[in-house]
Design a protein around this motif. Structure first.
Motif, mmCIF file in Angstrom:
data_model
loop_
_atom_site.group_PDB
_atom_site.id
_atom_site.type_symbol
_atom_site.label_atom_id
_atom_site.label_comp_id
_atom_site.label_asym_id
_atom_site.label_seq_id
_atom_site.Cartn_x
_atom_site.Cartn_y
_atom_site.Cartn_z
ATOM 1 N N LYS A 161 0.814 -1.218 0.000
ATOM 2 C CA LYS A 161 0.000 0.000 0.000
ATOM 3 C C LYS A 161 0.848 1.269 0.000
ATOM 4 N N LEU A 162 1.874 1.275 0.854
ATOM 5 C CA LEU A 162 2.624 2.510 1.037
ATOM 6 C C LEU A 162 3.619 2.760 -0.094
ATOM 7 N N ILE A 163 4.423 1.768 -0.426
ATOM 8 C CA ILE A 163 5.447 1.984 -1.456
ATOM 9 C C ILE A 163 5.098 1.309 -2.774
ATOM 10 N N LYS A 164 3.875 0.738 -2.857
ATOM 11 C CA LYS A 164 3.365 0.180 -4.124
ATOM 12 C C LYS A 164 4.272 -0.931 -4.663
ATOM 13 N N GLY A 165 4.692 -1.816 -3.783
ATOM 14 C CA GLY A 165 5.544 -2.918 -4.206
ATOM 15 C C GLY A 165 4.811 -4.243 -4.179
ATOM 16 N N ASP A 166 5.562 -5.297 -4.329
ATOM 17 C CA ASP A 166 5.025 -6.650 -4.352
ATOM 18 C C ASP A 166 5.518 -7.388 -3.114
ATOM 19 N N MET A 167 4.578 -8.011 -2.409
ATOM 20 C CA MET A 167 4.949 -8.726 -1.193
ATOM 21 C C MET A 167 5.906 -9.875 -1.479
ATOM 22 N N ARG A 168 5.873 -10.392 -2.684
ATOM 23 C CA ARG A 168 6.771 -11.494 -3.038
ATOM 24 C C ARG A 168 8.234 -11.064 -3.074
ATOM 25 N N ALA A 169 8.485 -9.764 -3.186
ATOM 26 C CA ALA A 169 9.878 -9.297 -3.165
ATOM 27 C C ALA A 169 10.552 -9.644 -1.849
ATOM 28 N N LEU A 170 9.803 -9.577 -0.746
ATOM 29 C CA LEU A 170 10.354 -9.946 0.553
ATOM 30 C C LEU A 170 10.230 -11.444 0.802
ATOM 31 N N GLU A 171 9.146 -12.041 0.330
ATOM 32 C CA GLU A 171 8.966 -13.484 0.519
ATOM 33 C C GLU A 171 10.057 -14.282 -0.186
ATOM 34 N N ASP A 172 10.494 -13.813 -1.357
ATOM 35 C CA ASP A 172 11.504 -14.549 -2.113
ATOM 36 C C ASP A 172 12.864 -14.562 -1.440
ATOM 37 N N LEU A 173 13.054 -13.752 -0.408
ATOM 38 C CA LEU A 173 14.330 -13.726 0.309
ATOM 39 C C LEU A 173 14.305 -14.577 1.574
ATOM 40 N N THR A 174 13.183 -15.237 1.863
ATOM 41 C CA THR A 174 13.122 -16.128 3.018
ATOM 42 C C THR A 174 13.847 -17.440 2.705
ATOM 43 N N TYR A 175 14.222 -18.136 3.737
ATOM 44 C CA TYR A 175 14.945 -19.398 3.554
ATOM 45 C C TYR A 175 14.091 -20.430 2.829
ATOM 46 N N GLU A 176 12.831 -20.462 3.145
ATOM 47 C CA GLU A 176 11.953 -21.450 2.512
ATOM 48 C C GLU A 176 11.891 -21.250 1.007
ATOM 49 N N LYS A 177 11.707 -20.013 0.574
ATOM 50 C CA LYS A 177 11.628 -19.731 -0.865
ATOM 51 C C LYS A 177 12.975 -19.934 -1.560
ATOM 52 N N ARG A 178 14.055 -19.553 -0.892
ATOM 53 C CA ARG A 178 15.368 -19.709 -1.512
ATOM 54 C C ARG A 178 15.737 -21.190 -1.663
ATOM 55 N N LYS A 179 15.404 -22.013 -0.689
ATOM 56 C CA LYS A 179 15.668 -23.441 -0.809
ATOM 57 C C LYS A 179 14.909 -24.037 -1.997
ATOM 58 N N GLU A 180 13.665 -23.641 -2.120
ATOM 59 C CA GLU A 180 12.856 -24.159 -3.232
ATOM 60 C C GLU A 180 13.400 -23.691 -4.576
ATOM 61 N N PHE A 181 13.790 -22.408 -4.656
ATOM 62 C CA PHE A 181 14.277 -21.883 -5.933
ATOM 63 C C PHE A 181 15.613 -22.520 -6.324
ATOM 64 N N ILE A 182 16.560 -22.600 -5.389
ATOM 65 C CA ILE A 182 17.873 -23.154 -5.706
ATOM 66 C C ILE A 182 17.762 -24.637 -6.060
ATOM 67 N N LYS A 183 16.813 -25.333 -5.446
ATOM 68 C CA LYS A 183 16.614 -26.737 -5.780
ATOM 69 C C LYS A 183 16.171 -26.911 -7.227
ATOM 70 N N ASN A 184 15.347 -25.977 -7.711
ATOM 71 C CA ASN A 184 14.784 -26.105 -9.066
ATOM 72 C C ASN A 184 15.622 -25.402 -10.131
ATOM 73 N N HIS A 185 16.483 -24.451 -9.726
ATOM 74 C CA HIS A 185 17.242 -23.672 -10.707
ATOM 75 C C HIS A 185 18.703 -23.606 -10.258
ATOM 76 N N LYS A 186 19.562 -24.214 -11.042
ATOM 77 C CA LYS A 186 20.991 -24.222 -10.745
ATOM 78 C C LYS A 186 21.707 -23.163 -11.586
ATOM 79 N N LEU A 187 22.738 -22.578 -10.990
ATOM 80 C CA LEU A 187 23.551 -21.617 -11.727
ATOM 81 C C LEU A 187 24.418 -22.341 -12.758
ATOM 82 N N PRO A 188 24.632 -21.737 -13.921
ATOM 83 C CA PRO A 188 25.495 -22.380 -14.931
ATOM 84 C C PRO A 188 26.944 -22.433 -14.456
#
Length: 500
Positions: A345-372
């Protein structure tokens, strides 16, 4: 217990009913025989009990009398007059009335005797029902207390089990320490001939090794849209050296996957426009967004990106985001509503921007997407100072413009006033919190272990730097120490060497 009580009640009811029927049959049988004996003995003209037994009936009912009087052994109805037959009919009718009244009386008496048993059964059932309600309420209370205890323990434990999970995860590539080589490059950049300027400033003449055969893209982090001077001094520093340097124009409060797509478009535009490969340097969430772009679109970007330097990036996650958004802890819903109001509401952002930095989301992302594996990586992390003197440190994050009238022709001019805030003080408090709670070193937002990308070259400076130092210049600079621009140059120089 409920099943046992129900079985006991059923058994008690069955036994009591059988006892009542047995007593009724016994009493009615005795009463019937007594009445028959008394009626037979009272009149000598009527058949006796023994005579009746001889003819196969034991009680003076109407059927037995009929069979008896129809037999030719004892009586002949033709020899009796009508008065005798009427007397026998009266006796039989009276006997039936007495027997019916007796049965009704006996049943009434025994029903009265059973009333206390029924009351006892009702009280027993009421007690069982009350016990069931009590047990149900106790189970509810126990579950509620267990939920409260679980929430408190989950809150107190926080991110203790998640910090540094990248080092413990199986299959992760090891890291190498490149801090010594980084310090050598930084010293060579800072090699200068000190020349006294009339304004008492020091002119620096160092060795710059960054080639102009790359396009350098600086990727800002979270909330950078609200800091106008984010990476501005670094971009200006590179431009003065004649290098093609850009700051990625992305929505810093968007999700990681959204920014990965935006960066992919941005990199391809720079590559096809300049005909040069792109060297990436991402700070904080910007490094996570850049790594996501390389992971998701590795085939499209493998030949267009020359390297990636992640500066203070929470590649494994950050305890700050996880502790704020963790479900199942005390006041988790209220905290989430507050963050949704601030970000959405205040800064007109997306809540997922903060959620994606949690350990749960990072574990899921790194598991599915590996760096070249073919792209050089550098991980830069630092430790914030928690000394009392840091509270007085101010950071220049923006400048405000105020109109003013010129002295000539009253032409409208603009006066720029610097906006300084104690960002370093906030980072010091946050770093102290993480150190006391988890015993982890951090720059205030990202722990050192979570900033190390598997398979990368890890750089740890010998100075204590907070999370904002690399992008916002301090209000009071120390000319004897390297600044953020020189550190970024040293990181990119090291990245170029890794790629060659």
């Amino acid at each position: 217990m409920d099943d046992i009580f129900s079985r006991l009640i059923s058994l008690t009811s069955y036994i009591s009913q059988r006892i009542i029927e047995f007593i009724e049959d016994l009493v009615l049988g005795d009463a019937s025989r007594c009445l028959e004996d008394s009626d037979t003995n009272s009149s000598g003209q009527h058949p006796t009990y023994e005579t009746c037994n001889e003819h196969g009936f034991s009680s003076l009912d109407s059927a037995s009398l009929s069979r008896y009087f129809n037999s030719s052994t004892t009586f002949d109805f033709h020899e009796r007059d009508a008065s005798d037959i009427e007397d026998l009919s009266d006796i039989n009718t009276g006997l039936e009335v007495v027997r019916g009244n007796y049965c009704i009386g006996v049943r009434f008496i025994f029903k009265g005797l059973m009333l206390p048993i029924f009351c006892l059964e009702f009280a027993w059932r009421s007690a069982i029902t009350s016990w069931r309600c009590f047990c149900y309420q106790m189970r509810r209370m126990q579950a509620h207390v267990q939920r409260i205890i679980s929430r408190v323990l989950r809150t107190l434990r926080g991110s203790s089990d998640d910090i540094g999970w990248l080092q413990r995860a199986p299959g992760m590539a090891p890291v190498r320490d490149g801090s010594a080589h980084f310090m050598e490059l930084l010293q060579s950049i800072r090699m200068k001939a000190f020349v006294q300027h009339p304004s008492t400033d020091l002119l620096r003449n160092g060795v710059h090794k960054l080639p102009d055969s790359f396009v350098y893209l600086l990727i800002p982090g979270l909330f950078s849209n609200h800091g106008p001077l984010y990476f501005v001094s670094t971009k200006r520093f590179f431009s003065k050296m004649g290098l093609a340097c850009h700051i990625a124009k992305i929505h810093s409060e968007a999700s990681v996957e959204h920014n990965a797509w935006e960066l992919k478009q941005y990199i391809e535009e720079l590559y096809w426009g300049a005909g040069k490969r792109v060297m990436l340097l991402g700070h904080s969430k910007g490094g996570v967004d850049a790594a996501a772009a390389l992971s998701i679109y590795s085939q499209e970007l493998s030949n267009k990106v020359a390297g990636l330097a992640l500066v203070q990036s929470p590649y494994g996650g950050t305890p700050i985001a996880s502790d704020i958004l963790r479900e199942g802890q005390v006041a988790d819903r209220e905290t989430r509503r507050i963050m949704e109001f601030l970000i959405c509401k205040l800064i007109k952002g997306d809540m997922r921007a903060l959620e994606d930095l949690t350990y749960e989301k990072r574990k899921e992302f790194i598991k599915n997407h590996k760096l070249p594996d073919n792209i050089p990586l550098i991980s830069f992390h630092s430790e914030a100072s928690v000394a009392p003197g840091v509270v007085a440190t101010l950071s220049h994050i923006a400048h405000a413009e105020f109109p003013r009238f010129g002295s000539e022709d009253d032409v409208l001019a603009v006066r720029k006033v610097p906006v300084i805030v104690p960002v370093s003080a906030a980072m010091a408090l946050s770093a102290l919190h993480l150190q006391l709670r988890y015993g982890e070193k951090s720059d205030g937002l990202v722990t050192c272990r979570d900033a190390e990308v598997p398979g990368s070259i890890v750089v740890k400076p010998d100075r204590k730097l907070d999370h904002s130092w690399m992008v916002y210049s301090s209000w009071k600079k120390d000319p004897t120490e390297p600044d953020a621009c020189e550190m970024c140059e040293a990181l990119l120089t090291m990245l170029v060497e890794l790629g060659t």
